[in-house]
Motif scaffolding. Structure first.
Motif, PDB file in Angstrom:
ATOM      1  N   ASN A 430      14.326  -0.750  -1.956  1.00  0.00           N
ATOM      2  CA  ASN A 430      13.490   0.351  -2.421  1.00  0.00           C
ATOM      3  C   ASN A 430      12.109   0.190  -1.800  1.00  0.00           C
ATOM      4  N   ILE A 431      11.391   1.285  -1.629  1.00  0.00           N
ATOM      5  CA  ILE A 431      10.092   1.191  -0.963  1.00  0.00           C
ATOM      6  C   ILE A 431       9.008   1.894  -1.777  1.00  0.00           C
ATOM      7  N   PHE A 432       7.783   1.449  -1.556  1.00  0.00           N
ATOM      8  CA  PHE A 432       6.623   2.109  -2.154  1.00  0.00           C
ATOM      9  C   PHE A 432       5.482   2.062  -1.148  1.00  0.00           C
ATOM     10  N   VAL A 433       4.821   3.195  -0.959  1.00  0.00           N
ATOM     11  CA  VAL A 433       3.762   3.345   0.039  1.00  0.00           C
ATOM     12  C   VAL A 433       2.431   3.553  -0.662  1.00  0.00           C
ATOM     13  N   GLY A 434       1.397   2.864  -0.203  1.00  0.00           N
ATOM     14  CA  GLY A 434       0.088   3.051  -0.814  1.00  0.00           C
ATOM     15  C   GLY A 434      -1.022   2.378  -0.040  1.00  0.00           C
ATOM     16  N   ARG A 435      -2.243   2.424  -0.599  1.00  0.00           N
ATOM     17  CA  ARG A 435      -3.393   1.785   0.048  1.00  0.00           C
ATOM     18  C   ARG A 435      -3.662   0.401  -0.536  1.00  0.00           C
ATOM     19  N   PHE A 436      -3.431   0.223  -1.859  1.00  0.00           N
ATOM     20  CA  PHE A 436      -3.511  -1.080  -2.521  1.00  0.00           C
ATOM     21  C   PHE A 436      -4.852  -1.765  -2.276  1.00  0.00           C
ATOM     22  N   GLN A 437      -5.918  -1.126  -2.766  1.00  0.00           N
ATOM     23  CA  GLN A 437      -7.280  -1.636  -2.571  1.00  0.00           C
ATOM     24  C   GLN A 437      -7.933  -2.008  -3.904  1.00  0.00           C
ATOM     25  N   PRO A 438      -7.542  -3.067  -4.571  1.00  0.00           N
ATOM     26  CA  PRO A 438      -6.476  -4.017  -4.225  1.00  0.00           C
ATOM     27  C   PRO A 438      -5.197  -3.709  -5.024  1.00  0.00           C
ATOM     28  N   PHE A 439      -4.242  -4.649  -5.029  1.00  0.00           N
ATOM     29  CA  PHE A 439      -3.065  -4.524  -5.890  1.00  0.00           C
ATOM     30  C   PHE A 439      -3.491  -4.642  -7.351  1.00  0.00           C
ATOM     31  N   THR A 440      -2.900  -3.811  -8.206  1.00  0.00           N
ATOM     32  CA  THR A 440      -3.233  -3.814  -9.622  1.00  0.00           C
ATOM     33  C   THR A 440      -1.970  -4.020 -10.453  1.00  0.00           C
ATOM     34  N   LEU A 441      -2.144  -4.184 -11.766  1.00  0.00           N
ATOM     35  CA  LEU A 441      -0.990  -4.263 -12.662  1.00  0.00           C
ATOM     36  C   LEU A 441      -0.233  -2.935 -12.675  1.00  0.00           C
ATOM     37  N   GLY A 442      -0.959  -1.853 -12.393  1.00  0.00           N
ATOM     38  CA  GLY A 442      -0.287  -0.553 -12.280  1.00  0.00           C
ATOM     39  C   GLY A 442       0.700  -0.551 -11.127  1.00  0.00           C
ATOM     40  N   HIS A 443       0.288  -1.109 -10.000  1.00  0.00           N
ATOM     41  CA  HIS A 443       1.208  -1.220  -8.866  1.00  0.00           C
ATOM     42  C   HIS A 443       2.395  -2.112  -9.224  1.00  0.00           C
ATOM     43  N   LYS A 455      18.341  -2.638  -9.138  1.00  0.00           N
ATOM     44  CA  LYS A 455      18.347  -4.087  -8.879  1.00  0.00           C
ATOM     45  C   LYS A 455      18.116  -4.449  -7.408  1.00  0.00           C
ATOM     46  N   LEU A 456      17.689  -3.496  -6.586  1.00  0.00           N
ATOM     47  CA  LEU A 456      17.414  -3.790  -5.179  1.00  0.00           C
ATOM     48  C   LEU A 456      15.994  -4.336  -5.023  1.00  0.00           C
ATOM     49  N   PRO A 457      15.770  -5.207  -4.015  1.00  0.00           N
ATOM     50  CA  PRO A 457      14.408  -5.698  -3.755  1.00  0.00           C
ATOM     51  C   PRO A 457      13.483  -4.565  -3.331  1.00  0.00           C
ATOM     52  N   VAL A 458      12.195  -4.816  -3.428  1.00  0.00           N
ATOM     53  CA  VAL A 458      11.192  -3.786  -3.131  1.00  0.00           C
ATOM     54  C   VAL A 458      10.393  -4.197  -1.899  1.00  0.00           C
ATOM     55  N   VAL A 459      10.264  -3.254  -0.963  1.00  0.00           N
ATOM     56  CA  VAL A 459       9.422  -3.432   0.217  1.00  0.00           C
ATOM     57  C   VAL A 459       8.188  -2.550   0.058  1.00  0.00           C
ATOM     58  N   VAL A 460       7.029  -3.124   0.317  1.00  0.00           N
ATOM     59  CA  VAL A 460       5.757  -2.422   0.163  1.00  0.00           C
ATOM     60  C   VAL A 460       5.215  -2.068   1.544  1.00  0.00           C
ATOM     61  N   LEU A 461       4.707  -0.848   1.690  1.00  0.00           N
ATOM     62  CA  LEU A 461       4.102  -0.409   2.951  1.00  0.00           C
ATOM     63  C   LEU A 461       2.652  -0.017   2.708  1.00  0.00           C
ATOM     64  N   ILE A 462       1.747  -0.681   3.415  1.00  0.00           N
ATOM     65  CA  ILE A 462       0.323  -0.414   3.297  1.00  0.00           C
ATOM     66  C   ILE A 462      -0.082   0.597   4.365  1.00  0.00           C
ATOM     67  N   VAL A 463      -0.749   1.647   3.959  1.00  0.00           N
ATOM     68  CA  VAL A 463      -1.276   2.622   4.915  1.00  0.00           C
ATOM     69  C   VAL A 463      -2.704   2.242   5.264  1.00  0.00           C
ATOM     70  N   ARG A 464      -2.924   1.997   6.549  1.00  0.00           N
ATOM     71  CA  ARG A 464      -4.261   1.683   7.037  1.00  0.00           C
ATOM     72  C   ARG A 464      -4.562   2.606   8.206  1.00  0.00           C
ATOM     73  N   SER A 465      -5.634   3.347   8.109  1.00  0.00           N
ATOM     74  CA  SER A 465      -5.952   4.359   9.111  1.00  0.00           C
ATOM     75  C   SER A 465      -6.638   3.787  10.343  1.00  0.00           C
ATOM     76  N   GLY A 466      -7.061   2.537  10.278  1.00  0.00           N
ATOM     77  CA  GLY A 466      -7.783   1.948  11.403  1.00  0.00           C
ATOM     78  C   GLY A 466      -9.285   2.057  11.262  1.00  0.00           C
ATOM     79  N   LYS A 467      -9.754   2.710  10.201  1.00  0.00           N
ATOM     80  CA  LYS A 467     -11.194   2.837   9.985  1.00  0.00           C
ATOM     81  C   LYS A 467     -11.783   1.508   9.518  1.00  0.00           C
ATOM     82  N   LYS A 468     -13.080   1.343   9.716  1.00  0.00           N
ATOM     83  CA  LYS A 468     -13.754   0.147   9.241  1.00  0.00           C
ATOM     84  C   LYS A 468     -13.769   0.144   7.715  1.00  0.00           C
ATOM     85  N   PRO A 469     -13.801  -1.049   7.086  1.00  0.00           N
ATOM     86  CA  PRO A 469     -13.850  -1.129   5.625  1.00  0.00           C
ATOM     87  C   PRO A 469     -15.006  -0.321   5.056  1.00  0.00           C
ATOM     88  N   ASP A 470     -14.747   0.343   3.957  1.00  0.00           N
ATOM     89  CA  ASP A 470     -15.803   1.070   3.258  1.00  0.00           C
ATOM     90  C   ASP A 470     -15.627   0.853   1.760  1.00  0.00           C
TER      91      ASP A 470
END
Length: 640
Positions: A430-443, A455-470
């Motif tokens: 199973n997958i979940f996509v997000g920004r995770f800035q940062p990971f929370t208990l909600g995530h 009962k399947l494992p979970v793969v997480v995908l972080i979306v990063r646009s390439g912009k500098k941290p803000d």
């Protein structure tokens, strides 16, 4: 090469006097790297490094070191290449930079190369003649448009020169050391041999140090010559003063190798299908495929890891040559510095059989490594596939995009999808996509909900646009990976993590393949329709599982937003932070606080702007525009 001082000590004055009465060529010893090339009968060029070892495709992939030299020789004018004698090997000192090894020179040699020697080989490759004649060497240096040989003197020594050189040899080493502490060894030697020279080969004057001077004593009518060098006494005593410490094994490298070996042993290497032509190209293709799957499973472990690489290897010329990495997924992964180092370890470690065990890589492990190397050699040396394996047109359209194409024809076939491969992954997740800035208990709650559904494992995908941290995305990729690595110990069902530039469905599948294929795509209510439409429209082109579907996770009143966590960090409220993030990430409080403070110092947002209402799904965020505009819908945003 033996020193002239040692020849004198071993053979005596009578022997050195005979040498001084022979024809002598004296050259400056250059502190560069050895590089050679040869033209074969079929007009192909072959390149060599130190010890006449051929530079192959794998060497050129591992580092860019020789690319300037190879590129220059390959670009020689047609008329120059046509006039190169077959089986002549041209030897050079090569400078990828002005400080190739120990000495920093004032200037670079012409086209990075100094011609030093030419050897003539027979059909079996054996050297039958070495050309030392300065006139011939200078002539070829002009034709090749490279720096001429660093010749200081050519001819018969006069009585003054013989006397001065003999005096040098008669002077005790300690006295020479004291003498050249205050005067230039370079000026002293060159003033004896050639008073017309006002500078050395690559230095602007005679005061600056050179590595040494080489004497070639040639006896008429004899094929052999005597070569000896004279080293600056300051360098000689400095090298003697260095403690003789045994080379220490890189513990981190060995630990990484243990994990890689375990992974490779479980892999069906003989069953891999390779499409490249030469054994070296097939080796890089195979390692790239194994690397992609290894990173999918274990990549998160290496973020923040110091691979203890020596300083010289961090120079640009020792970087991976991405142009030789054809696998698109690998190219994407090694944009990350840590994974780049991991790929370099993997690419360099399975080329040759090993002999010497260490405390960590025991004989049993060495035997396992050699077994893997044997399998890899057998696979990469396989003959071309038979005609029975030729793909039909439909198979061709679905083959991996290692051979990348952006033609309108192909884009139309895939209806705009930019896929690296349509081959399904190997493991259901199973997958979940997000920004995770940062990971929370909600995530964490979302991940648990996905896992409990099937009962399947979970793969997480972080979306990063390439912009500098803000202020809204202060944490870099390394930090996120280390947070995730900590969470995997608390939430055992977390399988892997990937980084993608956007949430378009083709980007998601490119990140997951070839290791995984998704079953449930977790999403908040506000994005459920968008993801469902993408899945419905492109399921067939993606060659995905029929059971793939968007899975709606409804938001409750107790959901925790990442903005609230960032706010707690900003005001130093550790108690609130600990209540809102997984227990396994509590230890990161101070580090995350320092990061967010540094980012906010550079950010122009006001405090009120920073703490605007936010949720896990963050519906008021500006949409992440898909790289394929026709896949974009106003709802196509990522979970925070």
């Amino acid at each position: 090469m033996i020193t002239l001082n040692n020849i004198y000590k071993q053979e005596g004055k009578e022997f050195t006097s005979k040498l001084f009465n022979s024809h002598v060529i004296v050259c400056e010893q250059i502190d560069g790297s050895r590089f050679l090339f040869q033209k074969l009968h079929d007009n192909t060029l072959v390149f060599y490094k130190k010890d006449n070892e051929q530079i192959n495709y794998i060497d050129r992939t591992l580092m860019k070191f020789y690319e300037n030299a190879i590129g220059y020789i390959e670009s020689l004018p047609i008329e120059v290449r046509a006039n190169l004698p077959d089986n002549w090997t041209f030897g050079f000192q090569y400078f990828p930079s002005s400080a190739p090894i120990n000495i920093t020179y004032d200037r670079m040699p012409k086209n990075h190369l100094i011609l030093t020697d030419i050897s003539v080989r027979n059909e079996s490759g054996r050297v039958i003649k070495v050309i030392h004649d300065p006139k011939i060497l200078k002539d070829w240096a002009v034709r090749l448009d490279v720096e001429q040989p660093p010749i200081i003197f050519n001819g018969m020594l006069n009585d003054y020169q013989k006397t001065q050189l003999q005096n040098f040899l008669d002077t005790p080493d300690e006295d020479l050391h004291q003498l050249f502490k205050t005067s230039s060894f370079t000026r002293y030697m060159i003033s004896i041999l050639n008073t017309t020279l006002t500078r050395s080969t690559l230095m602007n004057d005679l005061e600056k140090s050179i590595e040494g001077i080489v004497f070639k004593f040639i006896n008429p009518g004899k094929t052999e010559l005597v070569s000896a060098k004279v080293v600056d006494p300051i360098f000689y005593f400095a090298s003697k003063a260095l403690p003789e410490t045994p080379r220490k094994s890189n513990d981190m490298y060995q630990i990484v190798m243990l994990d890689i070996v375990e992974f490779f042993e479980q892999y069906d290497i003989p069953g891999i299908i390779l499409t490249e032509g030469t054994p070296e190209e097939r080796y890089v293709q195979l390692i790239s495929m194994l690397f992609n799957e290894y990173v999918a499973k274990n990549g998160h472990r290496y973020f923040g890891i110091d691979f203890e690489s020596p300083d010289f290897s961090k120079r640009q010329e020792f970087d991976i040559n991405v142009d030789f990495v054809k696998d698109a997924r690998t190219r994407e992964l090694i944009m990350n510095d840590h994974l780049r180092n991991l790929y370099k370890i993997m690419l360099s470690s399975f080329r040759r059989l090993r002999k010497h065990p260490t405390d960590i890589l025991t004989q049993t492990i060495i035997d396992s490594i050699n077994s893997i190397i044997t399998k890899i050699e057998s696979k990469t040396n396989e003959t071309e596939k038979s005609f029975d394996n030729v793909m039909d047109f439909q198979s061709f359209l679905k083959k991996t995009h290692i051979q990348e194409s952006n033609s309108e024809f192909e884009q139309e076939i895939f209806e705009g999808l930019n896929l690296y491969t349509t081959v399904q992954g190997k493991k259901k997740v199973n997958i979940f996509v997000g920004r995770f800035q940062p990971f929370t208990l909600g995530h964490a709650k979302v991940f648990e909900t996905l896992h409990k559904e099937n009962k399947l494992p979970v793969v997480v995908l972080i979306v990063r646009s390439g912009k500098k941290p803000d202020a809204k995305a202060p944490f870099d990729e390394d930090t996120q990976m280390r947070l995730f690595a900590a969470m995997t110990k608390e939430y055992k069902f977390l399988e892997a993590i990937f980084v993608t530039t956007n949430a378009a469905i083709d980007s998601i599948f490119n990140a997951l393949r070839p290791a995984y294929f998704p079953v449930l795509w977790g999403t908040g209510t506000d994005r459920y329709n968008s993801y469902s439409k993408q899945i419905s429209r492109y399921k067939e082109d993606l060659n995905s599982l029929d059971e793939l579907e968007a899975y709606e996770i409804k938001r409750g009143d107790e959901d925790i937003s990442a903005t609230k966590v960032r706010n707690a960090l900003l005001i130093g409220d550790q108690d609130t932070f600990r209540k809102m993030v997984p227990k396994s990430t509590h230890k990161f409080f101070k580090e995350l606080q320092n990061i967010i403070e540094q980012v906010n110092e550079k950010d122009t947002l006001t405090f009120s702007e920073f703490i605007k209402t936010d949720t896990i799904n963050e519906g008021t965020e500006t949409p992440i525009v898909s790289k394929l505009t026709h896949l974009y819908t106003p709802e196509n945003k990522t979970e925070e």
